[in-house]
Design an enzyme around this catalytic site. Structure first.
Site, PDB file in Angstrom:
ATOM      1  N   LEU A  59      70.259  28.247  46.094  1.00 22.75           N
ATOM      2  CA  LEU A  59      70.500  27.831  44.704  1.00 22.75           C
ATOM      3  C   LEU A  59      69.231  27.254  44.075  1.00 22.75           C
ATOM      4  CD1 LEU A  59      74.005  26.115  45.171  1.00 22.75           C
ATOM      5  CD2 LEU A  59      73.493  28.523  44.682  1.00 22.75           C
ATOM      6  N   HIS A  60      69.042  27.586  42.797  1.00 19.41           N
ATOM      7  CA  HIS A  60      67.894  27.083  42.040  1.00 19.41           C
ATOM      8  C   HIS A  60      68.409  26.584  40.688  1.00 19.41           C
ATOM      9  CE1 HIS A  60      68.233  30.908  39.967  1.00 19.41           C
ATOM     10  NE2 HIS A  60      68.074  31.547  41.118  1.00 19.41           N
ATOM     11  N   HIS A  94      71.127  28.541  38.860  1.00 21.98           N
ATOM     12  CA  HIS A  94      72.495  28.276  39.322  1.00 21.98           C
ATOM     13  C   HIS A  94      72.968  26.910  38.823  1.00 21.98           C
ATOM     14  CE1 HIS A  94      71.032  31.009  42.654  1.00 21.98           C
ATOM     15  NE2 HIS A  94      72.140  31.628  42.275  1.00 21.98           N
ATOM     16  N   GLN A 153      74.767  43.147  35.649  1.00 22.06           N
ATOM     17  CA  GLN A 153      75.838  42.564  36.465  1.00 22.06           C
ATOM     18  C   GLN A 153      76.837  41.821  35.576  1.00 22.06           C
ATOM     19  OE1 GLN A 153      75.464  40.515  40.461  1.00 22.06           O
ATOM     20  NE2 GLN A 153      75.403  38.702  39.185  1.00 22.06           N
ATOM     21  N   MET A 159      63.865  32.606  36.890  1.00 22.37           N
ATOM     22  CA  MET A 159      64.167  32.041  38.216  1.00 22.37           C
ATOM     23  C   MET A 159      65.040  33.003  39.000  1.00 22.37           C
ATOM     24  SD  MET A 159      64.549  28.003  37.904  1.00 22.37           S
ATOM     25  CE  MET A 159      63.258  27.062  37.112  1.00 22.37           C
ATOM     26  N   SER A 160      64.729  33.132  40.263  1.00 22.56           N
ATOM     27  CA  SER A 160      65.483  34.024  41.145  1.00 22.56           C
ATOM     28  C   SER A 160      65.321  33.515  42.567  1.00 22.56           C
ATOM     29  CB  SER A 160      64.911  35.445  41.036  1.00 22.56           C
ATOM     30  OG  SER A 160      65.305  36.212  42.145  1.00 22.56           O
ATOM     31  N   SER A 161      66.374  33.658  43.358  1.00 27.93           N
ATOM     32  CA  SER A 161      66.280  33.225  44.768  1.00 27.93           C
ATOM     33  C   SER A 161      65.199  34.011  45.485  1.00 27.93           C
ATOM     34  CB  SER A 161      67.620  33.443  45.476  1.00 27.93           C
ATOM     35  OG  SER A 161      68.633  32.747  44.788  1.00 27.93           O
TER      36      SER A 161
HETATM   37  O1  PAF Z   1      74.430  37.381  41.440  1.00 26.58           O
HETATM   38  C1  PAF Z   1      74.758  37.135  42.618  1.00 26.58           C
HETATM   39  O2  PAF Z   1      74.330  36.152  43.227  1.00 26.58           O
HETATM   40  C2  PAF Z   1      75.702  38.085  43.334  1.00 26.58           C
HETATM   41  O3  PAF Z   1      75.497  39.393  42.923  1.00 26.58           O
HETATM   42  C3  PAF Z   1      77.182  37.685  43.205  1.00 26.58           C
HETATM   43  C4  PAF Z   1      77.654  37.773  41.774  1.00 26.58           C
HETATM   44  C5  PAF Z   1      77.392  36.271  43.726  1.00 26.58           C
HETATM   45  C6  PAF Z   1      78.049  38.633  44.022  1.00 26.58           C
HETATM   46  O4  PAF Z   1      77.713  38.599  45.371  1.00 26.58           O
END
Ligand code: PAF
Length: 287
Positions: free
Chosen positions: A33-34, A37, A153, A184-186
């Site tokens: 998480l960042h 999130h 998504q 930001m991205s993991s």
């Molecule tokens: O965006 C994400 O982290 C993933 O694609 C999700 C929505 C949790 C589904 O695994």
């Protein structure tokens, strides 16, 4: 904060609260998480009585050559962040609890999943749609939040909620960025210092596209060429796609009328960057 591992226990938690008239929020995540999130969690925290965060690195959304085994995992830090943000329950199922032997149902949202990320990662959206539908079925939230960073998504989840009559309120929150614009991205932890320095070029290219539209350019092809030109400043970064699209259908636009979403994906070494910007065309005031 409760740590819940079994889908059955998660549903029991939710059912009990629903009987008491409590509104339930769910933020689905894959952990690591960042601040992006955190923004989703804070948003939903304010709008529900009980908040669950799911932390599940979903194997079915990774292709065979993708980073499932190396995907960053930091469960202790994630729990800490959730506790700090007032999360009531962390749902941390195992893969075998989510996909027990005999599991065979899949969910697909073919039109939205066809292009862009779906073309680059053919397994991806089937896995996302299926796990999100499962998480909604298990947690039974009233509301949920997704980040605009994964624009396609979020569009897919909106369609899934509508098509399956799930009645879940969806909030799509703006992308949270580093100071230099990088979304930001993991997965940003994979970037070497040199790659990290170069990575914001994708955001700069999308921003140049937006500026051109705000400046009056309406030709999708020309906007695209402006973005591509900016990307050439970093030849070590390979563009996978840059596109000027309809905000709802994600189909490419040759002419921009009211709004557009500029989508981009690029590869730097083994790391894929994705990003997007939406633009609303300024309306002319009548005199
Ligand atoms: O965006 C994400 O982290 C993933 O694609 C999700 C929505 C949790 C589904 O695994």
């Amino acid at each position: 904060m409760k740590i819940i591992r079994s889908p059955r226990a998660m549903t029991a938690w939710s059912d009990q609260l629903r009987r008491e008239g409590v509104t339930i929020g769910l933020v689905p995540t894959m952990g690591a998480l960042h601040d992006g999130h955190r923004a989703l969690i804070r948003d939903i925290r304010l709008r529900c009585d009980a908040l669950a965060v799911s932390i599940f690195v979903n194997p079915t959304q990774f292709g065979p050559k993708e980073d499932l085994t190396t995907y960053p995992r930091q469960i202790a830090r994630d729990r800490m962040l959730c506790r700090t943000e007032g999360v009531d329950a962390c749902f941390e199922p195992t893969a075998s609890a989510m996909y027990p032997e005999g599991f065979q149902t899949t969910v697909s949202v073919p039109d939205i999943a066809r292009r862009w990320e779906g073309a680059a990662r053919p397994h991806h959206f089937g896995g996302v749609a299926t796990v999100v539908a499962k998480l909604f079925g298990i947690v039974r939230p009233h509301l949920t939040a997704f980040g605009q960073k994964d624009y396609q998504q979020a569009a897919l989840v909106r369609q899934l909620i509508a098509d399956l009559n799930l009645g879940i309120e969806l909030d799509v929150r703006p992308t949270v960025r580093e100071e230099d614009g990088l979304a930001m991205s993991s997965r940003n932890v994979y970037l070497s210092p040199d790659q990290r320095r170069r990575a914001p070029i994708l955001y700069r290219a999308l921003s140049a596209g937006r500026q051109a539209i705000l400046g009056g350019l309406r030709d999708g092809g020309k906007v695209n060429r402006i973005m591509k030109q900016i990307m050439k400043q970093e030849p070590v970064i390979q563009v996978e796609y840059l596109a000027v699209c309809d905000v709802a259908s994600l189909e490419p636009l040759s002419k921009i009328v009211r709004s557009a979403v500029l989508l981009g994906a690029a590869r730097i070494g083994s790391v894929r960057l994705i990003d997007n910007i939406t633009v609303s065309v300024p309306t002319r005031k009548r005199s």
